[in-house]
Every structure is written in C-alpha cells, then in structure tokens.
Design a protein around this motif. Structure first.
Motif, mmCIF file in Angstrom:
data_model
loop_
_atom_site.group_PDB
_atom_site.id
_atom_site.type_symbol
_atom_site.label_atom_id
_atom_site.label_comp_id
_atom_site.label_asym_id
_atom_site.label_seq_id
_atom_site.Cartn_x
_atom_site.Cartn_y
_atom_site.Cartn_z
ATOM 1 N N LEU A 152 -0.112 -0.528 -9.405
ATOM 2 C CA LEU A 152 0.470 -1.378 -8.370
ATOM 3 C C LEU A 152 1.393 -0.571 -7.462
ATOM 4 O O LEU A 152 1.379 -0.738 -6.237
ATOM 5 C CB LEU A 152 1.245 -2.523 -9.025
ATOM 6 C CG LEU A 152 1.929 -3.510 -8.061
ATOM 7 C CD1 LEU A 152 0.902 -4.173 -7.152
ATOM 8 C CD2 LEU A 152 2.704 -4.566 -8.845
ATOM 9 N N ALA A 153 2.218 0.322 -8.076
ATOM 10 C CA ALA A 153 3.116 1.148 -7.269
ATOM 11 C C ALA A 153 2.322 2.051 -6.330
ATOM 12 O O ALA A 153 2.684 2.223 -5.159
ATOM 13 C CB ALA A 153 4.014 1.980 -8.184
ATOM 14 N N THR A 154 1.219 2.625 -6.841
ATOM 15 C CA THR A 154 0.371 3.476 -5.999
ATOM 16 C C THR A 154 -0.239 2.671 -4.868
ATOM 17 O O THR A 154 -0.283 3.109 -3.710
ATOM 18 C CB THR A 154 -0.727 4.116 -6.853
ATOM 19 O OG1 THR A 154 -0.127 4.912 -7.882
ATOM 20 C CG2 THR A 154 -1.634 4.987 -5.997
ATOM 21 N N THR A 155 -0.704 1.466 -5.205
ATOM 22 C CA THR A 155 -1.312 0.609 -4.181
ATOM 23 C C THR A 155 -0.300 0.211 -3.118
ATOM 24 O O THR A 155 -0.606 0.215 -1.918
ATOM 25 C CB THR A 155 -1.901 -0.657 -4.844
ATOM 26 O OG1 THR A 155 -2.887 -0.266 -5.811
ATOM 27 C CG2 THR A 155 -2.550 -1.556 -3.803
ATOM 28 N N ARG A 160 1.885 0.671 2.390
ATOM 29 C CA ARG A 160 2.939 1.027 3.357
ATOM 30 C C ARG A 160 2.492 2.157 4.275
ATOM 31 O O ARG A 160 2.734 2.117 5.490
ATOM 32 C CB ARG A 160 4.211 1.433 2.599
ATOM 33 C CG ARG A 160 4.924 0.283 1.916
ATOM 34 C CD ARG A 160 6.318 0.700 1.476
ATOM 35 N NE ARG A 160 6.266 1.753 0.478
ATOM 36 C CZ ARG A 160 6.224 1.548 -0.829
ATOM 37 N NH1 ARG A 160 6.224 0.305 -1.303
ATOM 38 N NH2 ARG A 160 6.197 2.563 -1.682
ATOM 39 N N SER A 161 1.824 3.165 3.694
ATOM 40 C CA SER A 161 1.352 4.281 4.509
ATOM 41 C C SER A 161 0.316 3.821 5.525
ATOM 42 O O SER A 161 0.339 4.219 6.701
ATOM 43 C CB SER A 161 0.770 5.364 3.601
ATOM 44 O OG SER A 161 0.244 6.432 4.348
ATOM 45 N N ASN A 162 -0.600 2.969 5.089
ATOM 46 C CA ASN A 162 -1.643 2.470 6.003
ATOM 47 C C ASN A 162 -1.038 1.608 7.108
ATOM 48 O O ASN A 162 -1.496 1.651 8.261
ATOM 49 C CB ASN A 162 -2.685 1.673 5.218
ATOM 50 C CG ASN A 162 -3.559 2.565 4.356
ATOM 51 O OD1 ASN A 162 -3.719 3.754 4.633
ATOM 52 N ND2 ASN A 162 -4.132 2.012 3.297
#
Length: 287
Positions: A152-155, A160-162
């Motif tokens: 979830l943290a990676t997603t 946020r980056s996208n």
C-alpha cells in the motif's frame, strides 16, 4: 488444513484419550482422525502424557468434591462406603482382613487423584495446542498485514508521483497551447559553453523551461531562472539538473509580470536570492 483453533472436534480428543467419550460420538471422531494427521499427532501426545502420569502421579487423596467430579466425567457414581467388620484376631496372628482392606483402599485412593491429574494435564495440553495454533495464525496474519501495508505504501508513493507528473504534463500542455505563447532560446555562457536551454512563456498559463548539458553544481548551490525585464530581473524559480545535466520544469509566473525581454540562469546559494549574484550560465533574448 483444519486447526484446533477452528475445529471443535479437537476438544473431544482429551475425552477419547481418557476413555470417557460417549460411544455415540466415538465412531464419527475416529473416522475424522483417520483423515487428519494433525489430530492424530495430538491424540498420540495426549496418550503419551497419560501414560507418563500413570507412573509418576503421587497417590494423594483428593478432596471429596474432586473425586465425585472425576467419577461423574467417567460416567460412574461414587461408590458407597463398604463397612468391613474385622474378625477377632487370635493372639499371635496377623489381621489379614484389615491389611487387605487397607490395601484396596490405598489402591482406589491412588487411582482417583491420578485420574484428576490426568484430566487436568490433558486439558492443559489441549489448551496449549490451541494456543500454539492460534499464535501461528496470528503470526501469519501479522506477516500478511505487514506485506499489505508495504504494498500500500508503495502504491501510494506511485500515485503521488503519477499525480505530480500528470499535473506537470497538463500545465505544459496548457502553456504550449496558449494563444499568447512566446519562445526564448538560451545559449551557454563562459562558465558553461556547451549548455543550452529553451523556454515557452504565456502570461495566462506560466512558463515551461528545459535545459541540457548544465555543469554539476557546487555543494550548497542551486540554479535560479530569471525573467529579464526593462527593470530589475524577476526570479521565476529554482531548479536542479539531473545527472546528465538536463532539466525540465514548469514555473507559475504572475499575470502581472512585465513582458520579458529575455531569460537568464545563474548559480546561486540554496534557497535562492532576490537578485542575481552568481555566475550566469545561460542567457537568451525573447522573440
């Protein structure tokens, strides 16, 4: 595989080991045992403990209520007291009747506490088995939760980056499609002869700036983009190039900004300055 933490049939294994399981339940339990290796292992452990207790439990008379409870579990009624009238003893003889009675009473008295200890131990073993199974399930669920939280943290970081990239692309598109678009080409100066840059500015939408082959920055320094006007230069913002010396940035310039006569890039302290103080590495005139 079913575990003792979820299958009530595991609770009946202690009764089966003690021999107190009702016959009406025995056939079904044994049929299940034949298909469940974990249950077979638990039953063997219970029976082994039962066998150890048979030779290690001390013969201590239990309280009356505990004796009655154990016999009730075993499906037996407490035996009525037996009164034995000893025969008169002849002088010089041994009272064998009294000795036999005491022996039988000692044997019966030693059996009941053994059964009580066995029942308590089997209950403890059953609870210990269930506790270990539940702890294993807790450990597995905690591991699954940690893995899910990591995913979830990676997603969330990717989202946020996208979103940041999407906002920049949308801003660039709006600037490049603006009706009042102006272009400025920038050339490298003495400190960076191979560097180059290009900017597109719209009073309504903002400024897009790209650069290539910029020199590495000294420690504690940053690049600052300036809008050159008829008066003092106006800071458009700060940026840092990538490892190859390239940069692409979008700056939100105020609508009240005077019409640019050109753009310039200088090397300034981190955080920027209100007016250029460092070396100028790029300069360009507006079309």
């Amino acid at each position: 595989m079913t575990t003792s933490g979820t299958d009530p049939r595991y609770d009946a294994l202690a009764e089966l080991a003690l021999g107190t399981l009702p016959e009406t339940e025995r056939a079904a339990l044994e049929a299940w045992l034949a298909t469940d290796p974990a249950a077979q292992a638990q039953l063997r452990a219970l029976r082994e403990s039962l066998g150890l207790l048979a030779v290690t439990a001390p013969a201590v008379d239990p309280p009356v209520h505990l004796r009655a409870r154990v016999l009730a579990i075993a499906g037996q009624a407490p035996p009525a007291p037996v009164l034995v009238t000893p025969a008169p003893s002849l002088p010089g003889t041994t009272d064998r009747t009294d000795h036999g009675t005491r022996t039988r009473r000692a044997t019966a008295g030693g059996l009941v506490p053994w059964l009580a200890a066995a029942a308590a131990t089997l209950v403890a073993l059953g609870l210990g088995w269930q506790s270990r199974q539940l702890q294993s399930e807790v450990d597995r669920l905690q591991a699954d939760l940690q893995a899910t939280e990591a995913r979830l943290a990676t997603t969330e970081a990717e989202v946020r980056s996208n979103r940041t990239r999407l906002a920049r692309v949308q801003a660039e598109s709006a600037i490049l499609a603006a009706a009042d678009l102006r272009r400025v080409d920038l050339a490298g100066q003495k400190g960076a002869p191979r560097a180059s840059g290009r900017a597109f500015w719209s009073r309504a939408q903002g400024l897009v700036f790209t650069a290539a082959r910029l020199p590495d920055l000294p420690q504690g320094r940053t690049y600052q983009l300036w809008v050159l006007t008829a008066g003092a230069p106006v800071s458009a913002g700060l940026f840092r190039p990538d490892a190859s010396g390239g940069s692409s940035a979008v700056f939100d310039t105020p609508v009240s900004l005077p019409t640019p006569a050109g753009l310039a890039v200088s090397i300034e302290p981190e955080g920027g300055v209100p007016a250029p103080t460092g070396d100028i590495v790029l300069v360009g005139k507006a079309d």
